[in-house]
Design an enzyme around this catalytic site. Sequence first.
Site, PDB file in Angstrom:
ATOM      1  N   ARG A 121     -25.136  -4.861  19.424  1.00 32.49           N
ATOM      2  CA  ARG A 121     -24.509  -5.327  18.186  1.00 32.49           C
ATOM      3  C   ARG A 121     -25.074  -6.674  17.757  1.00 32.49           C
ATOM      4  O   ARG A 121     -25.302  -6.929  16.571  1.00 32.49           O
ATOM      5  CB  ARG A 121     -22.983  -5.441  18.372  1.00 32.49           C
ATOM      6  CG  ARG A 121     -22.274  -4.134  18.578  1.00 32.49           C
ATOM      7  CD  ARG A 121     -22.407  -3.208  17.387  1.00 32.49           C
ATOM      8  NE  ARG A 121     -21.713  -3.716  16.201  1.00 32.49           N
ATOM      9  CZ  ARG A 121     -21.734  -3.100  15.017  1.00 32.49           C
ATOM     10  NH1 ARG A 121     -22.411  -1.982  14.859  1.00 32.49           N
ATOM     11  NH2 ARG A 121     -21.087  -3.613  13.988  1.00 32.49           N
ATOM     12  N   LYS A 177       1.628   2.119   7.356  1.00 35.37           N
ATOM     13  CA  LYS A 177       2.042   1.347   8.524  1.00 35.37           C
ATOM     14  C   LYS A 177       3.000   2.154   9.385  1.00 35.37           C
ATOM     15  O   LYS A 177       3.598   3.134   8.963  1.00 35.37           O
ATOM     16  CB  LYS A 177       2.713   0.043   8.095  1.00 35.37           C
ATOM     17  CG  LYS A 177       1.778  -0.931   7.408  1.00 35.37           C
ATOM     18  CD  LYS A 177       0.607  -1.341   8.284  1.00 35.37           C
ATOM     19  CE  LYS A 177       1.011  -2.207   9.461  1.00 35.37           C
ATOM     20  NZ  LYS A 177      -0.163  -2.568  10.298  1.00 35.37           N
ATOM     21  N   TYR A 187      -1.103   4.433  10.705  1.00 33.60           N
ATOM     22  CA  TYR A 187      -1.478   3.412  11.685  1.00 33.60           C
ATOM     23  C   TYR A 187      -0.258   3.138  12.555  1.00 33.60           C
ATOM     24  O   TYR A 187       0.811   2.791  12.040  1.00 33.60           O
ATOM     25  CB  TYR A 187      -1.894   2.112  10.993  1.00 33.60           C
ATOM     26  CG  TYR A 187      -3.218   2.170  10.279  1.00 33.60           C
ATOM     27  CD1 TYR A 187      -4.407   2.358  10.980  1.00 33.60           C
ATOM     28  CD2 TYR A 187      -3.292   2.015   8.895  1.00 33.60           C
ATOM     29  CE1 TYR A 187      -5.633   2.396  10.322  1.00 33.60           C
ATOM     30  CE2 TYR A 187      -4.512   2.055   8.227  1.00 33.60           C
ATOM     31  CZ  TYR A 187      -5.676   2.250   8.952  1.00 33.60           C
ATOM     32  OH  TYR A 187      -6.875   2.291   8.296  1.00 33.60           O
ATOM     33  N   ARG A 229       0.828  -1.193   0.000  1.00 40.72           N
ATOM     34  CA  ARG A 229       0.000   0.000   0.000  1.00 40.72           C
ATOM     35  C   ARG A 229       0.873   1.257   0.000  1.00 40.72           C
ATOM     36  O   ARG A 229       2.065   1.205   0.257  1.00 40.72           O
ATOM     37  CB  ARG A 229      -0.923   0.011   1.225  1.00 40.72           C
ATOM     38  CG  ARG A 229      -2.005  -1.036   1.188  1.00 40.72           C
ATOM     39  CD  ARG A 229      -2.769  -1.106   2.509  1.00 40.72           C
ATOM     40  NE  ARG A 229      -1.962  -1.657   3.584  1.00 40.72           N
ATOM     41  CZ  ARG A 229      -2.396  -1.832   4.841  1.00 40.72           C
ATOM     42  NH1 ARG A 229      -3.617  -1.456   5.175  1.00 40.72           N
ATOM     43  NH2 ARG A 229      -1.614  -2.362   5.764  1.00 40.72           N
ATOM     44  N   SER A 289     -20.950 -13.602  24.273  1.00 41.16           N
ATOM     45  CA  SER A 289     -19.584 -14.105  24.410  1.00 41.16           C
ATOM     46  C   SER A 289     -19.235 -14.343  25.876  1.00 41.16           C
ATOM     47  O   SER A 289     -19.361 -13.452  26.720  1.00 41.16           O
ATOM     48  CB  SER A 289     -18.594 -13.105  23.814  1.00 41.16           C
ATOM     49  OG  SER A 289     -17.273 -13.611  23.886  1.00 41.16           O
ATOM     50  N   HIS A 292      -0.662   1.516  16.153  1.00 39.98           N
ATOM     51  CA  HIS A 292      -0.920   0.358  17.019  1.00 39.98           C
ATOM     52  C   HIS A 292       0.177   0.245  18.084  1.00 39.98           C
ATOM     53  O   HIS A 292       0.792  -0.803  18.279  1.00 39.98           O
ATOM     54  CB  HIS A 292      -1.011  -0.927  16.191  1.00 39.98           C
ATOM     55  CG  HIS A 292      -2.132  -0.928  15.195  1.00 39.98           C
ATOM     56  ND1 HIS A 292      -3.462  -1.028  15.563  1.00 39.98           N
ATOM     57  CD2 HIS A 292      -2.133  -0.816  13.844  1.00 39.98           C
ATOM     58  CE1 HIS A 292      -4.230  -0.994  14.484  1.00 39.98           C
ATOM     59  NE2 HIS A 292      -3.455  -0.851  13.429  1.00 39.98           N
ATOM     60  N   GLU A 294      -5.831   4.706  13.893  1.00 37.77           N
ATOM     61  CA  GLU A 294      -6.746   3.762  14.545  1.00 37.77           C
ATOM     62  C   GLU A 294      -7.433   4.319  15.789  1.00 37.77           C
ATOM     63  O   GLU A 294      -8.373   3.707  16.300  1.00 37.77           O
ATOM     64  CB  GLU A 294      -6.018   2.458  14.886  1.00 37.77           C
ATOM     65  CG  GLU A 294      -5.005   2.549  16.016  1.00 37.77           C
ATOM     66  CD  GLU A 294      -3.617   2.991  15.564  1.00 37.77           C
ATOM     67  OE1 GLU A 294      -2.690   2.942  16.398  1.00 37.77           O
ATOM     68  OE2 GLU A 294      -3.467   3.389  14.389  1.00 37.77           O
ATOM     69  N   ASP A 299     -20.320 -11.909  20.964  1.00 33.94           N
ATOM     70  CA  ASP A 299     -19.972 -10.558  21.399  1.00 33.94           C
ATOM     71  C   ASP A 299     -20.615 -10.330  22.759  1.00 33.94           C
ATOM     72  O   ASP A 299     -21.586 -11.020  23.118  1.00 33.94           O
ATOM     73  CB  ASP A 299     -20.457  -9.505  20.387  1.00 33.94           C
ATOM     74  CG  ASP A 299     -19.668  -8.196  20.476  1.00 33.94           C
ATOM     75  OD1 ASP A 299     -19.723  -7.553  21.547  1.00 33.94           O
ATOM     76  OD2 ASP A 299     -19.005  -7.816  19.502  1.00 33.94           O
ATOM     77  N   VAL A 312      -4.323  -9.113  15.482  1.00 29.80           N
ATOM     78  CA  VAL A 312      -2.879  -9.240  15.702  1.00 29.80           C
ATOM     79  C   VAL A 312      -2.192  -7.890  15.853  1.00 29.80           C
ATOM     80  O   VAL A 312      -1.224  -7.748  16.613  1.00 29.80           O
ATOM     81  CB  VAL A 312      -2.229 -10.078  14.568  1.00 29.80           C
ATOM     82  CG1 VAL A 312      -2.460  -9.432  13.199  1.00 29.80           C
ATOM     83  CG2 VAL A 312      -0.742 -10.291  14.811  1.00 29.80           C
ATOM     84  N   ASP A 313      -2.666  -6.854  15.149  1.00 27.55           N
ATOM     85  CA  ASP A 313      -2.064  -5.524  15.255  1.00 27.55           C
ATOM     86  C   ASP A 313      -2.140  -4.967  16.670  1.00 27.55           C
ATOM     87  O   ASP A 313      -1.341  -4.113  17.052  1.00 27.55           O
ATOM     88  CB  ASP A 313      -2.758  -4.539  14.299  1.00 27.55           C
ATOM     89  CG  ASP A 313      -2.086  -4.497  12.931  1.00 27.55           C
ATOM     90  OD1 ASP A 313      -0.902  -4.855  12.848  1.00 27.55           O
ATOM     91  OD2 ASP A 313      -2.752  -4.115  11.959  1.00 27.55           O
TER      92      ASP A 313
END
Length: 366
Positions: free
Chosen positions: A203, A75, A94, A15, A220, A96, A118, A198, A269-270
Amino acid sequence: MKIGVPKEIKNNENRVGITPAGVFELVKHHHTVYIQATAGEGSGFFDADYEAVGAEILPTIGEVYAQSDMIVKVKEPIEEEYPLVRDNQVIFTYFHFASSEALTRAMLKSNAVCIAYETVAESDGSLPLLIPMSEVAGRMAIQQGAKYLEKPIKGRGVLLGGVPGVPPGKVLILGAGTVGIQAAKMAAGLGAHVTILDINMKRLRYVNDIMPSHVVTEFSSEYNIRKHIKTHDLIIGGVLIPGAKAPNLITRDMLGEMRPGTVIVDVAVDQGGCIETTTPTTHEAPTYIIDDVVHYCVANMPGAVPYTSTVALTNVTLPYVLLLAGKGWEKACKEHAALAKGVNIVNGELVYEGIAEAFGWETMVQ
């Protein structure tokens, strides 16, 4: 303002921070835009495309950082970029941070102003700069999960949609946010049986209203997670706590309760992952196996579809880039509360509480 767009150098990240259409708008507003040579090629945008709309092409990443007041990326900077970040330079990307203490310390040391896509948040809690990439990642999660369920890649050998006379595969989705809903759409479209978990009943009601009958919802809880992992073929981790580390909803001991060849795709994972056994992987080596469970934990999933991702990202970031470039980061953030929430680090000070909590630090300034 002088705005720099370096070439992404993270593994298999194709990207680019802005499209030629975005550059056109910035130049129209009398800003200078520097694009590193070949920065857009992975996304299908070439140097000539950028030059045609008024960008200046610089040959090296060092020159882009050195000449720019603001860096617009996709990134987070990686280790070799750390020394290039300058005092008072605005880095808009981003980050994170909660998943990397090393990155956080490096940006604190740089004395830059770090504004994270984010954590830009509207008053209703929506995350406008995260949504498009979450949409891409949610849809890709099913695409990748379906592939890794194939036996030659050590999956269970299950076709998600099934065939006449054979029941469809089962998909368990943790989280009914953007990632979860997009994943459910894709899985349902393939004909899979889908369960979404959830803790937000609002939601779950929304999902129940918009999805077909073979998408079911449940509250959840650890009990329900342990129940479903025994029978589901593909598990999608789509839990997000903005700016903070994701909770571990599936622990190491739970892998033993899954059938051999079960596939986990951890889109969280981020943010550290919502599976205890998550370790970030790359598009070059996307999977690993623990206890006969296939883990797909690529930290930049949308980088595999860079044209779609870059256009989708520029669509939402450009208005904020124009604000920052036109008013400066301080005035822009004072006037726009959503953008202010994106500010994570200011000149060596950590200002975002979720990051401090992730590392057990105290927030230094508000």
